[in-house]
Scaffold this active site. Structure first.
Site, PDB file in Angstrom:
ATOM      1  N   GLU A   1     -31.601  21.819   4.561  1.00 32.43           N
ATOM      2  CA  GLU A   1     -33.043  22.182   4.053  1.00 32.43           C
ATOM      3  C   GLU A   1     -33.123  23.546   3.908  1.00 32.43           C
ATOM      4  O   GLU A   1     -33.676  24.079   2.928  1.00 32.43           O
ATOM      5  CB  GLU A   1     -34.042  21.342   4.766  1.00 32.43           C
ATOM      6  CG  GLU A   1     -34.240  20.102   4.797  1.00 32.43           C
ATOM      7  CD  GLU A   1     -34.612  19.330   3.647  1.00 32.43           C
ATOM      8  OE1 GLU A   1     -34.104  19.552   2.823  1.00 32.43           O
ATOM      9  OE2 GLU A   1     -35.551  18.584   3.765  1.00 32.43           O
TER      10      GLU A   1
ATOM     11  N   THR B   1     -38.797  22.819  -4.147  1.00 32.37           N
ATOM     12  CA  THR B   1     -39.655  23.044  -2.910  1.00 32.37           C
ATOM     13  C   THR B   1     -40.085  24.636  -2.403  1.00 32.37           C
ATOM     14  O   THR B   1     -41.120  25.120  -2.155  1.00 32.37           O
ATOM     15  CB  THR B   1     -38.996  22.408  -1.601  1.00 32.37           C
ATOM     16  OG1 THR B   1     -38.966  21.144  -2.167  1.00 32.37           O
ATOM     17  CG2 THR B   1     -39.594  22.635  -0.391  1.00 32.37           C
TER      18      THR B   1
HETATM   19  N1  HSE Z   1     -42.990  20.029   4.204  1.00 31.33           N
HETATM   20  C1  HSE Z   1     -42.387  20.417   2.970  1.00 31.33           C
HETATM   21  C2  HSE Z   1     -43.168  21.038   1.939  1.00 31.33           C
HETATM   22  C3  HSE Z   1     -41.654  19.157   2.362  1.00 31.33           C
HETATM   23  O1  HSE Z   1     -44.282  20.557   1.714  1.00 31.33           O
HETATM   24  O2  HSE Z   1     -42.806  22.105   1.380  1.00 31.33           O
HETATM   25  C4  HSE Z   1     -40.749  19.364   1.379  1.00 31.33           C
HETATM   26  O3  HSE Z   1     -40.266  18.266   0.746  1.00 31.33           O
END
Ligand code: HSE
Length: 310
Positions: A131, A184
């Site tokens: 990630e 993201t």
């Molecule tokens: N928690 C992360 C965000 C998840 O909202 O940026 C990304 O899929």
């Protein structure tokens, strides 16, 4: 064991109030990955259907980065490498945990081939490195439910403390994925770094309410708690017809609705398949009537997480 096939589910992160800490796994949508041992001591990444445009260089692909983190922790030399072949049903940039699914499938499969030196929970921190590579942030709210299944809460990142939550069987997610891509990293950048105390109070009250509502279960409490005053106000501007989609979901009987992960997908929770189906139809109508292609999904919560297929 020289070869394995893995299924890793799509995930809905944040679940409205739990930015970067809450998520759940979906049952009926996910990616598959074939992993096999190869003689040369390297990671070879091959893109299958749905992986178009993803990097294949191991240092740039979430698979290579996550597996490398795992091998560093493993600490013992191995006399072979791995070949990874991924078939993606979760579109990158959909907000349904596409990178999390790749990273989770890879570390889960390699762990099996190595004879399970790590527990599922231990695998979370390796998948988080994927990630980090994909979005610049090592959040765990997709990889934890992807690997463990169910609803998870990241109680703490340092040290990492992942809690598997209780939740009712009768819970359905309706998800719409309008066919636009939101990275993201971009979706994180638009969030303010500081949260007013008033908003923080609202948000942590809702996180507590959601955890309690899921455990009891108390569907009204779940509904009251599906409220996000931190990420949704800023991010919803990036999602066409977000307000309308949320409105129709509530009209059809959703407990609540919000952005799935960093978007553009939108999810709604309900306690019956019938309601979930009506919401999915209403979601689809919003986008079809405005000329935007969209995929819709209905799914119960996946209690198993990442699995071996064969
Ligand atoms: N928690 C992360 C965000 C998840 O909202 O940026 C990304 O899929």
């Amino acid at each position: 064991m020289d070869e394995i096939k893995i299924f890793a589910p799509a995930t809905v992160a944040n679940v409205a109030c739990g930015y970067d800490v809450m998520g759940f796994a979906m049952k009926d949508i996910g990616d598959t990955m074939n992993i096999r041992k190869i003689a040369s001591k390297k990671w070879v990444i091959e893109n299958g259907r749905g992986c178009e445009g993803l990097p294949i260089k191991p240092t740039e692909n979430v698979i290579g980065v996550a597996v490398e983190a795992m091998m560093q922790a493993y600490g013992k030399p191995i006399d072979h490498g791995f070949h990874f072949y991924t078939t993606k049903n979760i579109k990158p940039g959909s907000g349904l945990g596409s990178s999390a699914s790749s990273a989770s499938a890879a570390v889960f499969g390699v762990n099996r081939i190595l004879g399970k030196p790590f527990s599922r929970k231990e695998l979370v921190k390796f998948a988080m490195e994927g990630e980090r590579a994909a979005s610049g942030s090592a959040h765990a709210d997709n990889v934890a439910p992807c690997l463990l299944g169910g609803f998870t809460l990241i109680r703490s990142y340092d040290p990492l403390d992942v809690i598997e939550l209780q939740y009712p069987d009768m819970l359905y997610a309706s998800v719409v994925h309008p066919q636009i891509e939101i990275k993201t990293s971009d979706s994180k950048k638009i969030l303010k770094k500081d949260v007013p105390l008033k908003d923080a109070i609202t948000q942590w009250g809702n996180v507590g309410g959601l955890v309690s509502g899921l455990a009891k279960p108390d569907y009204e409490l779940i509904g009251r708690s599906l409220q996000d005053v931190i990420a949704e106000p800023a991010r919803s501007k990036l999602i066409p017809y977000f307000k309308k989609a949320k409105e129709v979901a509530m009209q059809e009987g959703a407990l609540g609705a919000s952005i799935s992960g960093s978007g553009p997908s939108i999810f709604a929770l309900s306690f019956s398949r019938k309601i979930a189906e009506s919401i999915a139809i209403a979601f689809n109508n919003v986008y079809a009537s405005n000329g935007i292609l969209a995929n819709v999904y209905i799914s119960q919560v996946n209690s198993k997480g990442t699995q071996v297929l064969e």
